[in-house]
Design an enzyme around this catalytic site. Sequence first.
Site, short mmCIF file in Angstrom:
data_model
loop_
_atom_site.label_atom_id
_atom_site.label_comp_id
_atom_site.label_asym_id
_atom_site.label_seq_id
_atom_site.Cartn_x
_atom_site.Cartn_y
_atom_site.Cartn_z
N GLU A 67 0.82 -1.21 0.00
CA GLU A 67 0.00 0.00 0.00
C GLU A 67 0.85 1.27 0.00
OE1 GLU A 67 -2.50 -3.27 1.90
OE2 GLU A 67 -0.44 -2.55 2.12
N PHE A 129 -12.18 -7.10 13.63
CA PHE A 129 -11.06 -7.55 12.81
C PHE A 129 -10.70 -6.48 11.78
CE2 PHE A 129 -9.58 -9.83 8.94
CZ PHE A 129 -8.37 -10.28 9.45
N GLN A 130 -9.44 -6.12 11.75
CA GLN A 130 -8.88 -5.11 10.83
C GLN A 130 -9.57 -3.75 10.96
OE1 GLN A 130 -8.51 -6.77 6.83
NE2 GLN A 130 -6.49 -7.58 7.38
N LYS A 179 -18.18 -0.46 5.36
CA LYS A 179 -18.64 -1.49 4.42
C LYS A 179 -20.15 -1.38 4.19
CE LYS A 179 -17.44 -6.18 3.13
NZ LYS A 179 -16.73 -7.41 3.53
N MET A 492 24.29 8.56 3.30
CA MET A 492 24.18 9.86 3.94
C MET A 492 24.42 9.76 5.44
SD MET A 492 23.87 13.04 3.33
CE MET A 492 22.99 13.42 1.82
#
Length: 577
Positions: A67, A129-130, A179, A492
């Site tokens: 993502e 969940f999630q 949802k 760096m």
Amino acid sequence: MKTETAKKTQNMVEKTERITGSEAVIRCLIEEGVDILYGYPGGAIMPVYDELYKFQDQITHVLTRHEQGATHAAQGYARISGKVGVAMATSGPGATNLITGIADAQIDSTPMVCITGQVFSSLLGSDAFQETDIVGISTPVTKWNCQVTNAADIPEALAKAFYIAKSGRPGPVLVDITKDAQQGELDFKYEKCKGVRSYKPVPDTDLEAVAKAAELINNAKKPLIVWGQGVILGQAEAELKAVIEKGGIPAAWTILGASALPTSHPLNVGMVGMHGNYAPNKLTNECDVLIAIGMRFDDRVTGKLSTYAKQAKVIHFEIDPAEIDKNVKTDVAVLGDSKSSLAALLPLLNENSHSAWHDEFKKLYQIEFEKVIKNDIHPVKEGLTMGEVLRQINTYTKGNAAIVSDVGQHQMIACRYSEFNITKSNITSGGLGTMGFALPAAIGAKMAAPEREVVAIIGDGGYQMTIQELGTIFQNKIPVKIVVLNNEFLGMVRQWQQLFFDKRYASTEMTNPDFVAIAKGYYIDAKRVVKREELASAVEEMIASKGPYFLEVCVEKEDNVFPMIPAGASVSDIRLS
């Protein structure tokens, strides 16, 4: 009495259609002109993906491998096209994986709309969940965000999202959709947002302030312009060039402002900042009028604020009132869009040349050339340098490529030595400094501008943070060119350890895999260069390739990037070695 045309128009506007919330999401994107979006499906966003499948002839969805890659790809798309980039993910970890890219877009003023799925509204707050509070998490790093729990609210929320993301000073917006809102139905009608109460994205140009600015500039003996990305975002490149040329004013740029004026322009005096050019940094503290245009006086540009340009009158052209006097006290603040503000300034300027002042820049440039530049791009040492790699890329792209760089030593070298003839050609992570940015951002840039050569310049450290996006390149046949400058260090950080920590290289040396084998595992043509005599032909072969190409160049392990302003030091204390 209404005409027939007016009646038809009104009927079209008022006409509604009963559809699901998930279909409404896709229809809204189409109404906003979205042709490509980047994302990763999951349970909470699955209804939207199901509808997206039905509209795949109108919107191209690119499945990234992470993502975070979706957000960076959307950023690259936005930065080179000027349009809003779109990324989509599911709830929970899918949503939280967007945060780095969202934060990067916020600090670099990149227009982006992120859409996330969310658990059913009846489960909010239950640790389902999630489930994560992505609205709460993203609030500090978005320009605006909202959660939609009712299907009927989807069109208005997305219309507002696109308007806010692209208007005024651009930025990222997140819309979280439960949802049940996706599965519910609504009477669909889409109206683009044309304004939000109490939100004024572009201040009216203050003509009185413009006149005061012109007076200061006309009376200046040593004026200096420093421009930033605001010139590019405001599409004010032509106005900037006209102002610079009429006033004969030396002009320097921040890394995000690079390419607004061609590198070869005689009044372009180089980059300011920690690893910028010697002359514009040094002479910032000798100019009598400092004209900042579309830049925010970042700490990497100013160095020690208490010693920054104290001798100068400061003029700040800026669209965001929050930036005025935030870091540097201004004498004249010109609020407004950079294009209209510079257009108003131009007729008030006297023609000038400032030849003696320009000579000072030329003298300091010559010092930098002898002590730094010559050794970077025409080295006598046995090992390859990053600078000579960029010189070869310039040779074969002729300054017309879009250079997408990651974060680190290679980034500074790419910004310093790339030749830019075309605006929107320097795409990099500026304010957040996100390692892993370049590979997915190059994907978005190439898809937005397929006619342009897009070359990603990446270090071996940052490359491995998003290396999985080679899969996205392979699956979608994206002909991006990838150059990894491999010094087997987090370069760096190692440079700072060498200079300020007595060469204690704590956790910065890298044992790397066979990068060429990995690229070939994704069916991407690849080559490794270890000797100088191999470099030119390898770069030529890469640029000539019609498909994606990976080039690894093994460079000096302990080369440093100079000039350098030590952290917390004055710009006058810039070091050449």
